[in-house]
Design a protein around this motif. Sequence first.
Motif, PDB file in Angstrom:
ATOM      1  N   ASP A 165      -2.928  -9.217   3.441  1.00 10.96           N
ATOM      2  CA  ASP A 165      -2.828  -9.201   4.907  1.00 10.96           C
ATOM      3  C   ASP A 165      -4.207  -9.515   5.465  1.00 10.96           C
ATOM      4  OD1 ASP A 165      -4.353  -6.683   5.805  1.00 10.96           O
ATOM      5  OD2 ASP A 165      -3.027  -5.883   4.252  1.00 10.96           O
ATOM      6  N   ILE A 212      -8.129   4.179  -3.910  1.00 11.88           N
ATOM      7  CA  ILE A 212      -6.817   4.047  -3.256  1.00 11.88           C
ATOM      8  C   ILE A 212      -5.634   4.126  -4.206  1.00 11.88           C
ATOM      9  CG2 ILE A 212      -7.658   2.777  -1.227  1.00 11.88           C
ATOM     10  CD1 ILE A 212      -6.645   0.214  -2.559  1.00 11.88           C
ATOM     11  N   TYR A 270      -4.452   9.801  -2.268  1.00 13.54           N
ATOM     12  CA  TYR A 270      -5.661   9.355  -1.577  1.00 13.54           C
ATOM     13  C   TYR A 270      -5.308   8.432  -0.421  1.00 13.54           C
ATOM     14  CZ  TYR A 270     -10.293   7.920  -0.370  1.00 13.54           C
ATOM     15  OH  TYR A 270     -11.441   7.709   0.342  1.00 13.54           O
ATOM     16  N   ILE A 294       0.964   8.232  -1.811  1.00 15.22           N
ATOM     17  CA  ILE A 294       1.645   8.156  -3.112  1.00 15.22           C
ATOM     18  C   ILE A 294       1.911   6.712  -3.517  1.00 15.22           C
ATOM     19  CG2 ILE A 294       3.821   8.639  -4.308  1.00 15.22           C
ATOM     20  CD1 ILE A 294       3.980  11.243  -2.900  1.00 15.22           C
ATOM     21  N   GLY A 295       2.171   5.871  -2.522  1.00 10.39           N
ATOM     22  CA  GLY A 295       2.641   4.514  -2.792  1.00 10.39           C
ATOM     23  C   GLY A 295       1.847   3.749  -3.835  1.00 10.39           C
TER      24      GLY A 295
HETATM   25  N1  LIG Z   1      -3.181  -3.354   3.243  1.00  4.70           N
HETATM   26  C1  LIG Z   1      -4.036  -2.345   3.420  1.00  4.70           C
HETATM   27  N2  LIG Z   1      -5.070  -2.436   4.310  1.00  4.70           N
HETATM   28  C2  LIG Z   1      -5.914  -1.398   4.491  1.00  4.70           C
HETATM   29  N3  LIG Z   1      -5.828  -0.220   3.828  1.00  4.70           N
HETATM   30  C3  LIG Z   1      -4.841  -0.082   2.931  1.00  4.70           C
HETATM   31  C4  LIG Z   1      -3.890  -1.119   2.670  1.00  4.70           C
HETATM   32  N4  LIG Z   1      -3.018  -0.680   1.727  1.00  4.70           N
HETATM   33  C5  LIG Z   1      -3.405   0.558   1.417  1.00  4.70           C
HETATM   34  N5  LIG Z   1      -4.491   0.941   2.124  1.00  4.70           N
HETATM   35  C6  LIG Z   1      -5.193   2.243   2.024  1.00  4.70           C
HETATM   36  O1  LIG Z   1      -4.865   2.829   0.773  1.00  4.70           O
HETATM   37  C7  LIG Z   1      -4.315   4.123   0.973  1.00  4.70           C
HETATM   38  C8  LIG Z   1      -3.323   4.441  -0.117  1.00  4.70           C
HETATM   39  O2  LIG Z   1      -2.145   3.667   0.039  1.00  4.70           O
HETATM   40  P1  LIG Z   1      -0.746   4.339  -0.289  1.00  4.70           P
HETATM   41  O3  LIG Z   1      -0.868   5.012  -1.616  1.00  4.70           O
HETATM   42  O4  LIG Z   1       0.314   3.320  -0.153  1.00  4.70           O
HETATM   43  O5  LIG Z   1      -0.644   5.478   0.808  1.00  4.70           O
HETATM   44  P2  LIG Z   1       0.067   5.568   2.248  1.00  4.70           P
HETATM   45  O6  LIG Z   1       1.040   6.696   2.124  1.00  4.70           O
HETATM   46  O7  LIG Z   1      -1.035   5.862   3.219  1.00  4.70           O
HETATM   47  O8  LIG Z   1       0.741   4.256   2.530  1.00  4.70           O
HETATM   48  C9  LIG Z   1      -3.737   4.091   2.375  1.00  4.70           C
HETATM   49  O9  LIG Z   1      -3.666   5.379   2.933  1.00  4.70           O
HETATM   50  C10 LIG Z   1      -4.736   3.218   3.100  1.00  4.70           C
HETATM   51  O10 LIG Z   1      -5.832   4.015   3.469  1.00  4.70           O
END
Ligand SMILES: Nc1ncnc2c1ncn2[C@@H]1O[C@H](COP(=O)(O)OP(=O)(O)O)[C@@H](O)[C@H]1O
Length: 209
Positions: free
Chosen positions: A136, A149, A154, A169-170
């Motif tokens: 993105d 991340i 986190y 968690i994703g």
């Molecule tokens: N496309 C992205 N752009 C900016 N930050 C991101 C992006 N994808 C993930 N992150 C960061 O990584 C963290 C962890 O992602 P994820 O495990 O999916 O948690 P969340 O539940 O916040 O979606 C997110 O909280 C965000 O801070």
Amino acid sequence: MFGELLALGKLRSPEKGKEYADIITREAERLTHLIDNVLDFSRIERGKAAYDAKMSDLAEVVARAVDLFRHRIEREGVTLKTILDDHLPETLLDENGMTLVLFNLLDNAVKYGGEHAEITVRLQSGPGVLRLSVTDNGPGIQRDEQRRIFERFYRTRAARGKHARGSGIGLSLVKHIAEAHGGRVTVDSEPGRGRHLHGDHTGARRRPG
Ligand SMILES: Nc1ncnc2c1ncn2[C@@H]1O[C@H](COP(=O)(O)OP(=O)(O)O)[C@@H](O)[C@H]1O
Ligand SMILES: [Mg+2]
């Protein structure tokens, strides 16, 4: 709370009723999504995830997942481009797992990519590897946070401040699934490279964040 307000019939206007119903629906969807993620996660962590690997065409799995995501894309007013190499070889993969990977990456791209985000899903093949990426052009992720991340729970400082929704968690799920496929997951981000951080629309900066 909104359910109780509806049940009591204490509404100042019919519009309020609709507003509360919308909130309830949205929150129910969010909780369902969260519960699904937690269940998938605990199954995977216990090694109980019945990975069902069979020879499949990843391009087809990607196209299907993107299609399922399309209504969300339209609703959020972001654009999505898919670039799939031709003639990709079939590989041993778990279709549900890979779909989950895509959903999580696309969800993040929409959630963190900022307004009018441009999202690109790319699938390329190299010698002995398939490389799937979701990009993105949002603000990106600070360097010191990039290695964290993929950790369970986190969330970056920026995400914690602005986007209440999320459990962190994703990406740990994504990592787990990638590794279960004999692959790995990496992040490539240079904060400020995307166009949303500075609102800078000069061509030089309009590269994916
Ligand atoms: N496309 C992205 N752009 C900016 N930050 C991101 C992006 N994808 C993930 N992150 C960061 O990584 C963290 C962890 O992602 P994820 O495990 O999916 O948690 P969340 O539940 O916040 O979606 C997110 O909280 C965000 O801070
Ligand atoms: Mg996420």
